[in-house]
Design a protein around this motif. Structure first.
Motif, PDB file in Angstrom:
ATOM      1  N   SER A   1      -8.468  -6.678 -11.426  1.00 15.15           N
ATOM      2  CA  SER A   1      -9.379  -6.098 -10.483  1.00 15.15           C
ATOM      3  C   SER A   1      -9.485  -4.454 -10.543  1.00 15.15           C
ATOM      4  O   SER A   1      -9.736  -3.739  -9.549  1.00 15.15           O
ATOM      5  CB  SER A   1      -8.859  -6.369  -8.960  1.00 15.15           C
TER       6      SER A   1
ATOM      7  N   SER B   1       0.654   4.280 -11.763  1.00 15.20           N
ATOM      8  CA  SER B   1      -0.092   3.525 -10.823  1.00 15.20           C
ATOM      9  C   SER B   1       0.492   2.304 -10.800  1.00 15.20           C
ATOM     10  O   SER B   1       0.492   1.494 -12.051  1.00 15.20           O
ATOM     11  CB  SER B   1      -1.772   3.526 -10.791  1.00 15.20           C
TER      12      SER B   1
ATOM     13  N   ASP C   1       0.980  -1.304  -0.195  1.00 18.60           N
ATOM     14  CA  ASP C   1       0.108  -0.010   0.064  1.00 18.60           C
ATOM     15  C   ASP C   1       0.857   1.185   0.208  1.00 18.60           C
ATOM     16  O   ASP C   1       0.539   2.278  -0.722  1.00 18.60           O
ATOM     17  CB  ASP C   1      -0.927   0.359   1.155  1.00 18.60           C
TER      18      ASP C   1
ATOM     19  N   ARG D   1      -6.526  -2.235 -11.671  1.00 23.61           N
ATOM     20  CA  ARG D   1      -5.354  -1.702 -11.890  1.00 23.61           C
ATOM     21  C   ARG D   1      -5.085  -1.012 -10.491  1.00 23.61           C
ATOM     22  O   ARG D   1      -6.252  -0.688  -9.903  1.00 23.61           O
ATOM     23  CB  ARG D   1      -4.881  -1.017 -12.846  1.00 23.61           C
ATOM     24  N   GLY D   2      -4.039  -0.614 -10.294  1.00 25.39           N
ATOM     25  CA  GLY D   2      -3.683   0.288  -9.253  1.00 25.39           C
ATOM     26  C   GLY D   2      -4.030  -0.100  -7.726  1.00 25.39           C
ATOM     27  O   GLY D   2      -4.335   0.456  -6.857  1.00 25.39           O
ATOM     28  N   ASN D   3      -3.669  -1.710  -7.679  1.00 20.96           N
ATOM     29  CA  ASN D   3      -4.097  -2.197  -6.195  1.00 20.96           C
ATOM     30  C   ASN D   3      -2.948  -3.298  -6.040  1.00 20.96           C
ATOM     31  O   ASN D   3      -2.497  -3.688  -6.866  1.00 20.96           O
ATOM     32  CB  ASN D   3      -5.537  -2.629  -6.276  1.00 20.96           C
ATOM     33  N   ARG D   4      -3.365  -3.939  -4.654  1.00 22.56           N
ATOM     34  CA  ARG D   4      -2.493  -5.307  -4.573  1.00 22.56           C
ATOM     35  C   ARG D   4      -3.348  -6.345  -4.188  1.00 22.56           C
ATOM     36  O   ARG D   4      -4.411  -6.429  -3.799  1.00 22.56           O
ATOM     37  CB  ARG D   4      -1.500  -4.912  -3.587  1.00 22.56           C
ATOM     38  N   GLN D   5      -2.960  -7.342  -4.755  1.00 22.97           N
ATOM     39  CA  GLN D   5      -3.523  -8.695  -4.525  1.00 22.97           C
ATOM     40  C   GLN D   5      -2.687  -9.934  -4.135  1.00 22.97           C
ATOM     41  O   GLN D   5      -1.388 -10.261  -4.391  1.00 22.97           O
ATOM     42  CB  GLN D   5      -4.106  -9.407  -5.886  1.00 22.97           C
TER      43      GLN D   5
ATOM     44  N   SER E   1       0.414  -2.126 -10.402  1.00 19.25           N
ATOM     45  CA  SER E   1      -0.357  -3.301 -10.084  1.00 19.25           C
ATOM     46  C   SER E   1       0.625  -4.215  -9.294  1.00 19.25           C
ATOM     47  O   SER E   1       1.609  -4.372  -9.873  1.00 19.25           O
ATOM     48  CB  SER E   1      -0.969  -3.843 -11.295  1.00 19.25           C
TER      49      SER E   1
ATOM     50  N   ILE F   1       2.185   1.753  -3.535  1.00 11.14           N
ATOM     51  CA  ILE F   1       0.977   2.374  -4.290  1.00 11.14           C
ATOM     52  C   ILE F   1       0.973   3.832  -4.160  1.00 11.14           C
ATOM     53  O   ILE F   1       0.709   4.774  -5.118  1.00 11.14           O
ATOM     54  CB  ILE F   1      -0.147   1.717  -4.352  1.00 11.14           C
ATOM     55  N   ASP F   2       1.049   4.111  -2.917  1.00 11.27           N
ATOM     56  CA  ASP F   2       0.377   5.729  -2.363  1.00 11.27           C
ATOM     57  C   ASP F   2       1.934   6.617  -2.985  1.00 11.27           C
ATOM     58  O   ASP F   2       1.795   7.659  -3.259  1.00 11.27           O
ATOM     59  CB  ASP F   2       0.614   5.865  -0.725  1.00 11.27           C
TER      60      ASP F   2
ATOM     61  N   ALA G   1      -4.607  -8.391  -9.810  1.00 11.41           N
ATOM     62  CA  ALA G   1      -4.719  -6.902  -9.498  1.00 11.41           C
ATOM     63  C   ALA G   1      -4.902  -6.322 -10.699  1.00 11.41           C
ATOM     64  O   ALA G   1      -5.687  -5.355 -10.627  1.00 11.41           O
ATOM     65  CB  ALA G   1      -3.076  -6.438  -8.961  1.00 11.41           C
TER      66      ALA G   1
END
Length: 416
Positions: free
Chosen positions: A143, A111, A91, A145-149, A113, A94-95, A140
């Protein structure tokens, strides 16, 4: 990559002895290709260096960051206590990327993934952990993009799906399992037919006809776009010539060329060969290119476009207004038409902002002696607005949905 494999192997050996957890983060930059296409590879390289520095600053000194290839990075988090520790770092990464980068005096945001795999829970080998993290990264992207899985059992089905789709697409190329649909373009002034856009469909063995949005980008990523592009151009020219021999369709057909095709092929030479083979006059063929093709300020782009124009073939800019354009290319390159992207047309006339954008494109086109084509026209109100603004041509469901060759011929025939 080699250094990463060696170091990750040492980290895992230590983790086995000391019984601690390790996390592997597979990081892919979303839409990085757009930066290369729009601003050039030098800008892309600068951005990768800046991204690498931010990644290093976001992890501990005991952790490891490596660039695998292209826009793919891996971070190895050593000696973590819970999966939540890995989530917190992901996180944070990503930030960190959300703060603007400055590339060539332009602010850019990226961004990432991120896919996460854990030792020893997901796998105990270097290759296995990287594969699991890579698989989770694709989820990711799927889902939003721009997120983590985190990796979950069963995610590997995605990799199997990719291999199956590649196999099916290769089989389709070998057996010419494609078909062209044609969407008419009409003149707003008098309603006459002025051309067609050729749109490829894949006759999928299980799903029936599949549109280009579902396989063109994939075929580019797997190195399969060239044979598909060659087939489309030849078939569009052959079909138009056949119609003309019957006294129909004395208008041009437009064929889309991807940025990848344009850069990797002798486009002008291939167009000349197709025109010769099919007997179609050059004035009845148009090439549609996206703005990204023209962002490379290279002699090769100008040389290729001049060669295409020398043949007598038209050049249209597709999806105009959606790229990172400086507009300088409009005076630099030999262009005939601007195609107003459907995203600007769909909310007119209700959206004042979209009306303003469409108005500006049409006026700019007229100032530069370029024809304007609006795509995605679906209502009489949109057509009336475009007519009032001076747009030259329209295509969309209001005129006709894309049709196969047989239906197109019926549409053109006087009794049709």
């Amino acid at each position: 990559r080699r250094f990463l494999m060696e170091q990750l192997g040492k980290v895992l050996s230590m983790a086995r002895r000391r019984k601690f957890m390790v996390a592997v983060l597979f990081i892919n930059l979303d839409h990085f290709k757009t930066v290369n296409d729009s601003l050039g590879h030098h800008a892309g390289d600068q951005l990768l260096c800046d991204v690498a520095e931010r990644l290093r600053q976001s992890v501990r000194d005991t952790d490891l960051v490596a660039r695998l290839s292209g826009d793919e990075f891996v971070a190895v988090l050593t000696d973590i206590h819970t999966p939540d520790d890995a989530a917190v770092v992901a996180d944070k990464l990503i930030d960190t990327m959300r703060s603007a980068f400055t590339v060539g005096n332009l602010p850019l945001t990226m961004s990432p993934s991120i896919g996460i795999s854990l030792f020893p829970g997901d796998d105990t080998t270097v290759q296995g952990l990287l594969r699991c993290a890579d698989t989770a990264m694709y989820h990711a992207k799927d889902s939003g993009r721009g997120n983590r899985q985190f990796y979950q059992p069963g995610m590997d089905v995605h990799a199997t799906d990719v291999l199956q789709q590649e196999r099916q697409l290769r089989e389709a190329i070998a057996s010419n399992a494609f078909v062209l649909h044609y969407q008419p373009q009409i003149c707003l002034a008098d309603g006459s037919l002025k051309g067609f856009e050729a749109l490829v469909r894949w006759r999928h063995p299980e799903r029936g006809l599949v549109g280009p949005d579902e396989f063109i980008t994939f075929s580019e990523s797997r190195g399969l776009i060239t044979p598909i592009g060659r087939w489309v151009m030849h078939e569009a020219c052959r079909q138009l010539k056949a119609w003309q021999d019957e006294g129909l369709a004395m208008v041009p057909v437009a064929v889309n060329l991807s940025a990848l095709e344009f850069r990797q092929r002798d486009v002008a030479g291939e167009i000349a060969a197709v025109l010769h083979a099919t007997g179609l006059e050059p004035r009845f063929l148009e090439i549609e290119l996206t703005e990204s093709v023209l962002m490379h300020h290279t002699g090769q782009v100008l040389e290729t476009l001049n060669a295409i124009k020398a043949l007598g073939v038209g050049v249209t800019i597709d999806d105009f207004g959606t790229g990172y354009s400086s507009l300088a290319y409009l005076k630099r390159y030999p262009i005939d038409k601007l195609k107003i992207d459907r995203s600007f047309v769909m909310d007119t006339p209700q959206s004042a902002d979209d009306v303003a954008i469409v108005t500006a494109i049409i006026q700019m086109g007229h100032s530069l002696q370029l024809k304007t084509v609006a795509e995605g026209v679906e209502t009489a109100e949109q057509k009336e607005l475009l007519h009032r603004l001076g747009c030259d041509l329209v295509q969309g469901f209001l005129v006709s949905a894309p049709m196969d060759a047989q239906a197109t011929q019926r549409w053109m025939s006087p009794q049709g």
